[in-house]
Design a protein around this motif. Structure first.
Motif, PDB file in Angstrom:
ATOM      1  N   VAL A   1       0.828  -1.205   0.000  1.00  0.00           N
ATOM      2  CA  VAL A   1       0.000   0.000   0.000  1.00  0.00           C
ATOM      3  C   VAL A   1       0.862   1.254   0.000  1.00  0.00           C
ATOM      4  O   VAL A   1       0.527   2.267  -0.646  1.00  0.00           O
ATOM      5  N   GLN A   2       1.988   1.197   0.690  1.00  0.00           N
ATOM      6  CA  GLN A   2       2.874   2.360   0.756  1.00  0.00           C
ATOM      7  C   GLN A   2       3.704   2.551  -0.507  1.00  0.00           C
ATOM      8  O   GLN A   2       4.459   3.515  -0.613  1.00  0.00           O
ATOM      9  N   GLY A   3       3.591   1.629  -1.455  1.00  0.00           N
ATOM     10  CA  GLY A   3       4.243   1.817  -2.744  1.00  0.00           C
ATOM     11  C   GLY A   3       5.678   1.351  -2.826  1.00  0.00           C
ATOM     12  O   GLY A   3       6.407   1.785  -3.740  1.00  0.00           O
ATOM     13  N   GLN A   4       6.105   0.474  -1.924  1.00  0.00           N
ATOM     14  CA  GLN A   4       7.474  -0.025  -2.015  1.00  0.00           C
ATOM     15  C   GLN A   4       7.616  -0.932  -3.229  1.00  0.00           C
ATOM     16  O   GLN A   4       6.667  -1.555  -3.687  1.00  0.00           O
ATOM     17  N   GLN A   5       8.844  -0.998  -3.772  1.00  0.00           N
ATOM     18  CA  GLN A   5       9.101  -1.802  -4.959  1.00  0.00           C
ATOM     19  C   GLN A   5       8.865  -3.288  -4.692  1.00  0.00           C
ATOM     20  O   GLN A   5       9.057  -3.782  -3.574  1.00  0.00           O
TER      21      GLN A   5
END
Length: 375
Positions: A192-196
């Protein structure tokens, strides 16, 4: 490997050994075949990286079962004995592989400059976080899963004891289930936080769900709450979940659906299959007990160690069917040489160090996990 003596406590009292189940070796064989298909870049098998999740569930189940057996028999865990046995099982084959890699990698890839750094990171079991955040190791990319399992071996015994001490008898499955759900939520949080994708895929803290699912299964089989027994009576209805796994092979790298629900489906399907295999009867048990699969499963730790450099070298010039066939054959040969030339000696040394002075009884079978969880 299948004539293991009973493990012993410091007082010399034998601990029960797990009965050998050949179908679990067959399941390991399926897992290693999926991993090789993935690394060979076989079409229609982009999602074959799920083979590692099978290994994780198996490892979590077998390790937790052994720990719970010791805890319930003696009221304590001999941590030193546990870690010594892990060391004797895993380290000799790993050191042999890394030595061979350091010798032959410069010949196979003349322009490579980081093989010694890769080997050191792998030897220290830091490959999971090394790959996620520092792109190291590269040519030893598969070492990440060994690091994940090693971190589990380090933290799980004391954590399991803590949970057992603060939980009512017969209720340990409750915090185990909570841990599994928290581990899943932790991974989804990073999505959700957009980490790879690769920063989530390789790390112990975001890949612990499979190991915890196996641990939860081990706990439920020992405590047998009423709701779990009711579900076991209806196991045939849950076999449909297994049919969803082939559909997940279409999930390619970078597909975040794998992180959110794909891995969970595979983990739950593996639990269902293992429940069927532990019954020691039925079509699935007979299929996975086939001699060829059992042999591959017994050597799966070594095959996993050797396969990635072999497959990576072959796939540069050969089509994927040849890479799969030759990669499996060469890796199996090297694994067999390692096992019969070194690992069986290490296992004898391990068991001799733990044997009581009186003549031990023979156990029905031996735990040998693939990574691996192996031994």
């Amino acid at each position: 490997m299948h004539a293991q003596r009973h493990q012993t406590t410091r007082a010399g009292q034998p601990l029960p050994a797990l009965p050998y189940n050949p179908a679990l070796d067959g399941l390991r064989a399926v897992a290693i075949l999926l991993v090789i298909l993935s690394h060979a870049h076989a079409p229609l098998f982009d999602g074959a990286f799920y083979g590692v999740d099978l290994f994780f569930v198996l490892s979590g189940y077998l390790i937790t079962t052994l720990l719970l057996q010791e805890w319930q028999q003696s009221g304590r865990l001999d941590y030193w004995r546990f870690y010594r046995r892990r060391l004797w099982r895993l380290m000799p084959a790993l050191v042999l592989f890394l030595l061979a890699y350091c010798i032959f990698a410069p010949l196979l890839w003349p322009g490579m400059t980081d093989m010694y750094t890769d080997a050191l990171v792998s030897l220290l079991y830091l490959a999971d976080y090394g790959i996620a955040f520092f792109d190291s190791p590269d040519t030893l990319l598969h070492m990440w899963s060994l690091s994940v399992e090693e971190h589990f071996y380090l933290v799980w015994p004391p954590l399991l004891v803590l949970l057992a001490r603060v939980t009512q008898p017969g209720k340990l499955w409750r915090p185990m289930l909570a841990l599994f759900l928290l581990a899943w939520a932790w991974r989804v949080l990073w999505v959700v936080q957009g980490q790879q994708f690769y920063e989530i895929f390789f790390r112990f803290d975001t890949r612990a769900t499979g190991l915890l699912a196996g641990g939860l299964l081990a706990t439920l089989l020992r405590e047998r709450p009423a709701w779990f027994e009711a579900l076991r009576q209806r196991l045939v209805h849950f076999m449909w979940l297994v049919l969803a796994v082939p559909l997940l092979m279409a999930q390619a790298w970078d597909d975040m659906n794998a992180m959110v629900w794909g891995m969970t489906v595979v983990e739950c399907a593996t639990v269902v299959v293992m429940l069927a295999l532990l019954e020691r009867r039925g079509a699935i048990y007979e299929m996975l007990s086939a001699p060829a699969l059992v042999t591959l499963g017994r050597l799966s730790y070594g095959i996993y160690l050797w396969h990635y450099p072999v497959v990576r070298w072959l796939r540069a010039d050969l089509p994927w069917p040849a890479v799969v066939a030759l990669g499996l054959a060469i890796s199996t040969l090297l694994a067999a040489l390692s096992y019969y030339g070194l690992e069986r000696w290490a296992l004898r040394r391990r068991d001799a160090a733990a044997a009581p002075r009186s003549r031990p009884r023979k156990a029905e079978g031996e735990l040998h996990l693939c990574t691996r969880s192996q031994g």
